[in-house]
Design an enzyme around this catalytic site. Sequence first.
Site, PDB file in Angstrom:
ATOM      1  N   LYS A   1      40.393  17.104  39.689  1.00  0.00           N
ATOM      2  CA  LYS A   1      41.673  16.442  40.215  1.00  0.00           C
ATOM      3  C   LYS A   1      42.512  17.480  40.907  1.00  0.00           C
ATOM      4  CE  LYS A   1      41.487  13.239  36.250  1.00  0.00           C
ATOM      5  NZ  LYS A   1      42.001  13.135  34.863  1.00  0.00           N
TER       6      LYS A   1
ATOM      7  N   GLU B   1      43.547   6.270  44.900  1.00  0.00           N
ATOM      8  CA  GLU B   1      44.598   6.488  44.014  1.00  0.00           C
ATOM      9  C   GLU B   1      44.280   6.600  42.260  1.00  0.00           C
ATOM     10  OE1 GLU B   1      47.932   7.867  42.929  1.00  0.00           O
ATOM     11  OE2 GLU B   1      48.012   6.555  44.910  1.00  0.00           O
TER      12      GLU B   1
ATOM     13  N   GLU C   1      35.423  11.794  24.456  1.00  0.00           N
ATOM     14  CA  GLU C   1      33.956  11.278  24.478  1.00  0.00           C
ATOM     15  C   GLU C   1      32.918  12.226  23.470  1.00  0.00           C
ATOM     16  OE1 GLU C   1      32.996   9.215  26.501  1.00  0.00           O
ATOM     17  OE2 GLU C   1      34.531   9.023  27.770  1.00  0.00           O
TER      18      GLU C   1
END
Length: 430
Positions: free
Chosen positions: A207, A131, A192
């Site tokens: 994703k 998940e 980042e």
Amino acid sequence: MMRTRPLKVALLGCGVVGSEVARIMTTHADDLAQRIGAPVELAGVAVRRPSRVREGIDPALVTTDATALVKRGDIDVVVEVIGGIEPARTLITTAFEHGASVVSANKALLAQDGAALHAAAEQHDKDLYYEAAVAGAIPLIRPLRESLAGDKVNRVLGIVNGTTNFILDKMDSTGAGYQEALDEATALGYAEADPTADVEGFDAAAKAAILAGIAFHSRVRLDDVYREGMTEVTASDFASAKNMGCTIKLLAICERAGDGGSVTARVHPAMIPLTHPLASVRGAYNAVFVESDASGQLMFYGPGAGGAPTASAVLGDLVAVCRNRLSGATGPGESSYAALPVSPMGDVVTRYHISLDVADKPGVLAQVATVFAEHGVSIDTVRQTGKDGEASLVVVTHRASDASLSGTVEALRKLDTVRGVASIMRVEGE
């Protein structure tokens, strides 16, 4: 009745997410035991730098030998939060071979080798839950895999990267340029030091592959996902979007073809109407819009990254896997029965916003319109502004295929009156 013998958990990685997983396991130990039906015990933590102080974790549990940890044989669940392809892939398959189920947050690995990992889990009759791999704390994988298992999902449209949404939202709300917005995101810790994976769409593409595979019961790998970053989005693009009553988001879009015989998965910047629910998603938040036959339109919204939110999703999976362990069952595995092929980007049909730099003289609009007509692309609206021999021509099309639009643009570049193509952006959510 609660079992007294604890279920043993091995934690691979103790960074931002891993340390939160360990903290929650410790501070919420009694609640977790009640929810599961047995205590859970942190049996080992594999790290690269053992000398670092890790508050709340017994130093005796810390090891640099992750392989030995997953091979122990008494481990019930391995939680993998180290990321990357290797050694994560080998450690996960080794865990299955030695009797442990796995909870992972590794989107890159799942997008690339999800089928092989599911096969290994099935071979050894173990769970693979993930998940946390897609949208942080937002419950999304389980609703798609379980709650909507009896429905037919037609489209998944979402903002699945908080860094890019923060940058685009800042550009939209303040008029900042891309670099200025990126610098602010970096200063605040949203981006980042090397933001390439986010701003070039690699994170969102991984994703999208996972979501498409689950939603359409078909194997979709990272290589199947069309990817386009957002580094070329400008303040002028936002101005054009506002003129259309839109904003710009980096979207992950997974959908069935019109005939239902194939699927597409893509990530790219797109204009989206301000009336669409995704247009109001601000800052570093994520949201995913799901369209299905029976349920209609559903939206899942919340923080999509960060240590605590991601750890929440990991712990949710841990509870589910531990419950399965106690009952001797396993949860749902890979569902790829539909085996729908992934269509190329050229077959994708959508609307387009094209901004052209043209000569400011009679006949230019007629030439441009002719090119669109010759390539079968219907024009919805045209807006022209200009002076001193130069002009800007903005064309918004009706729905057209990516291949036909590409041919149109190539032909436009050959016109003497077209100085250049300033921008091309898809229009979604209508």
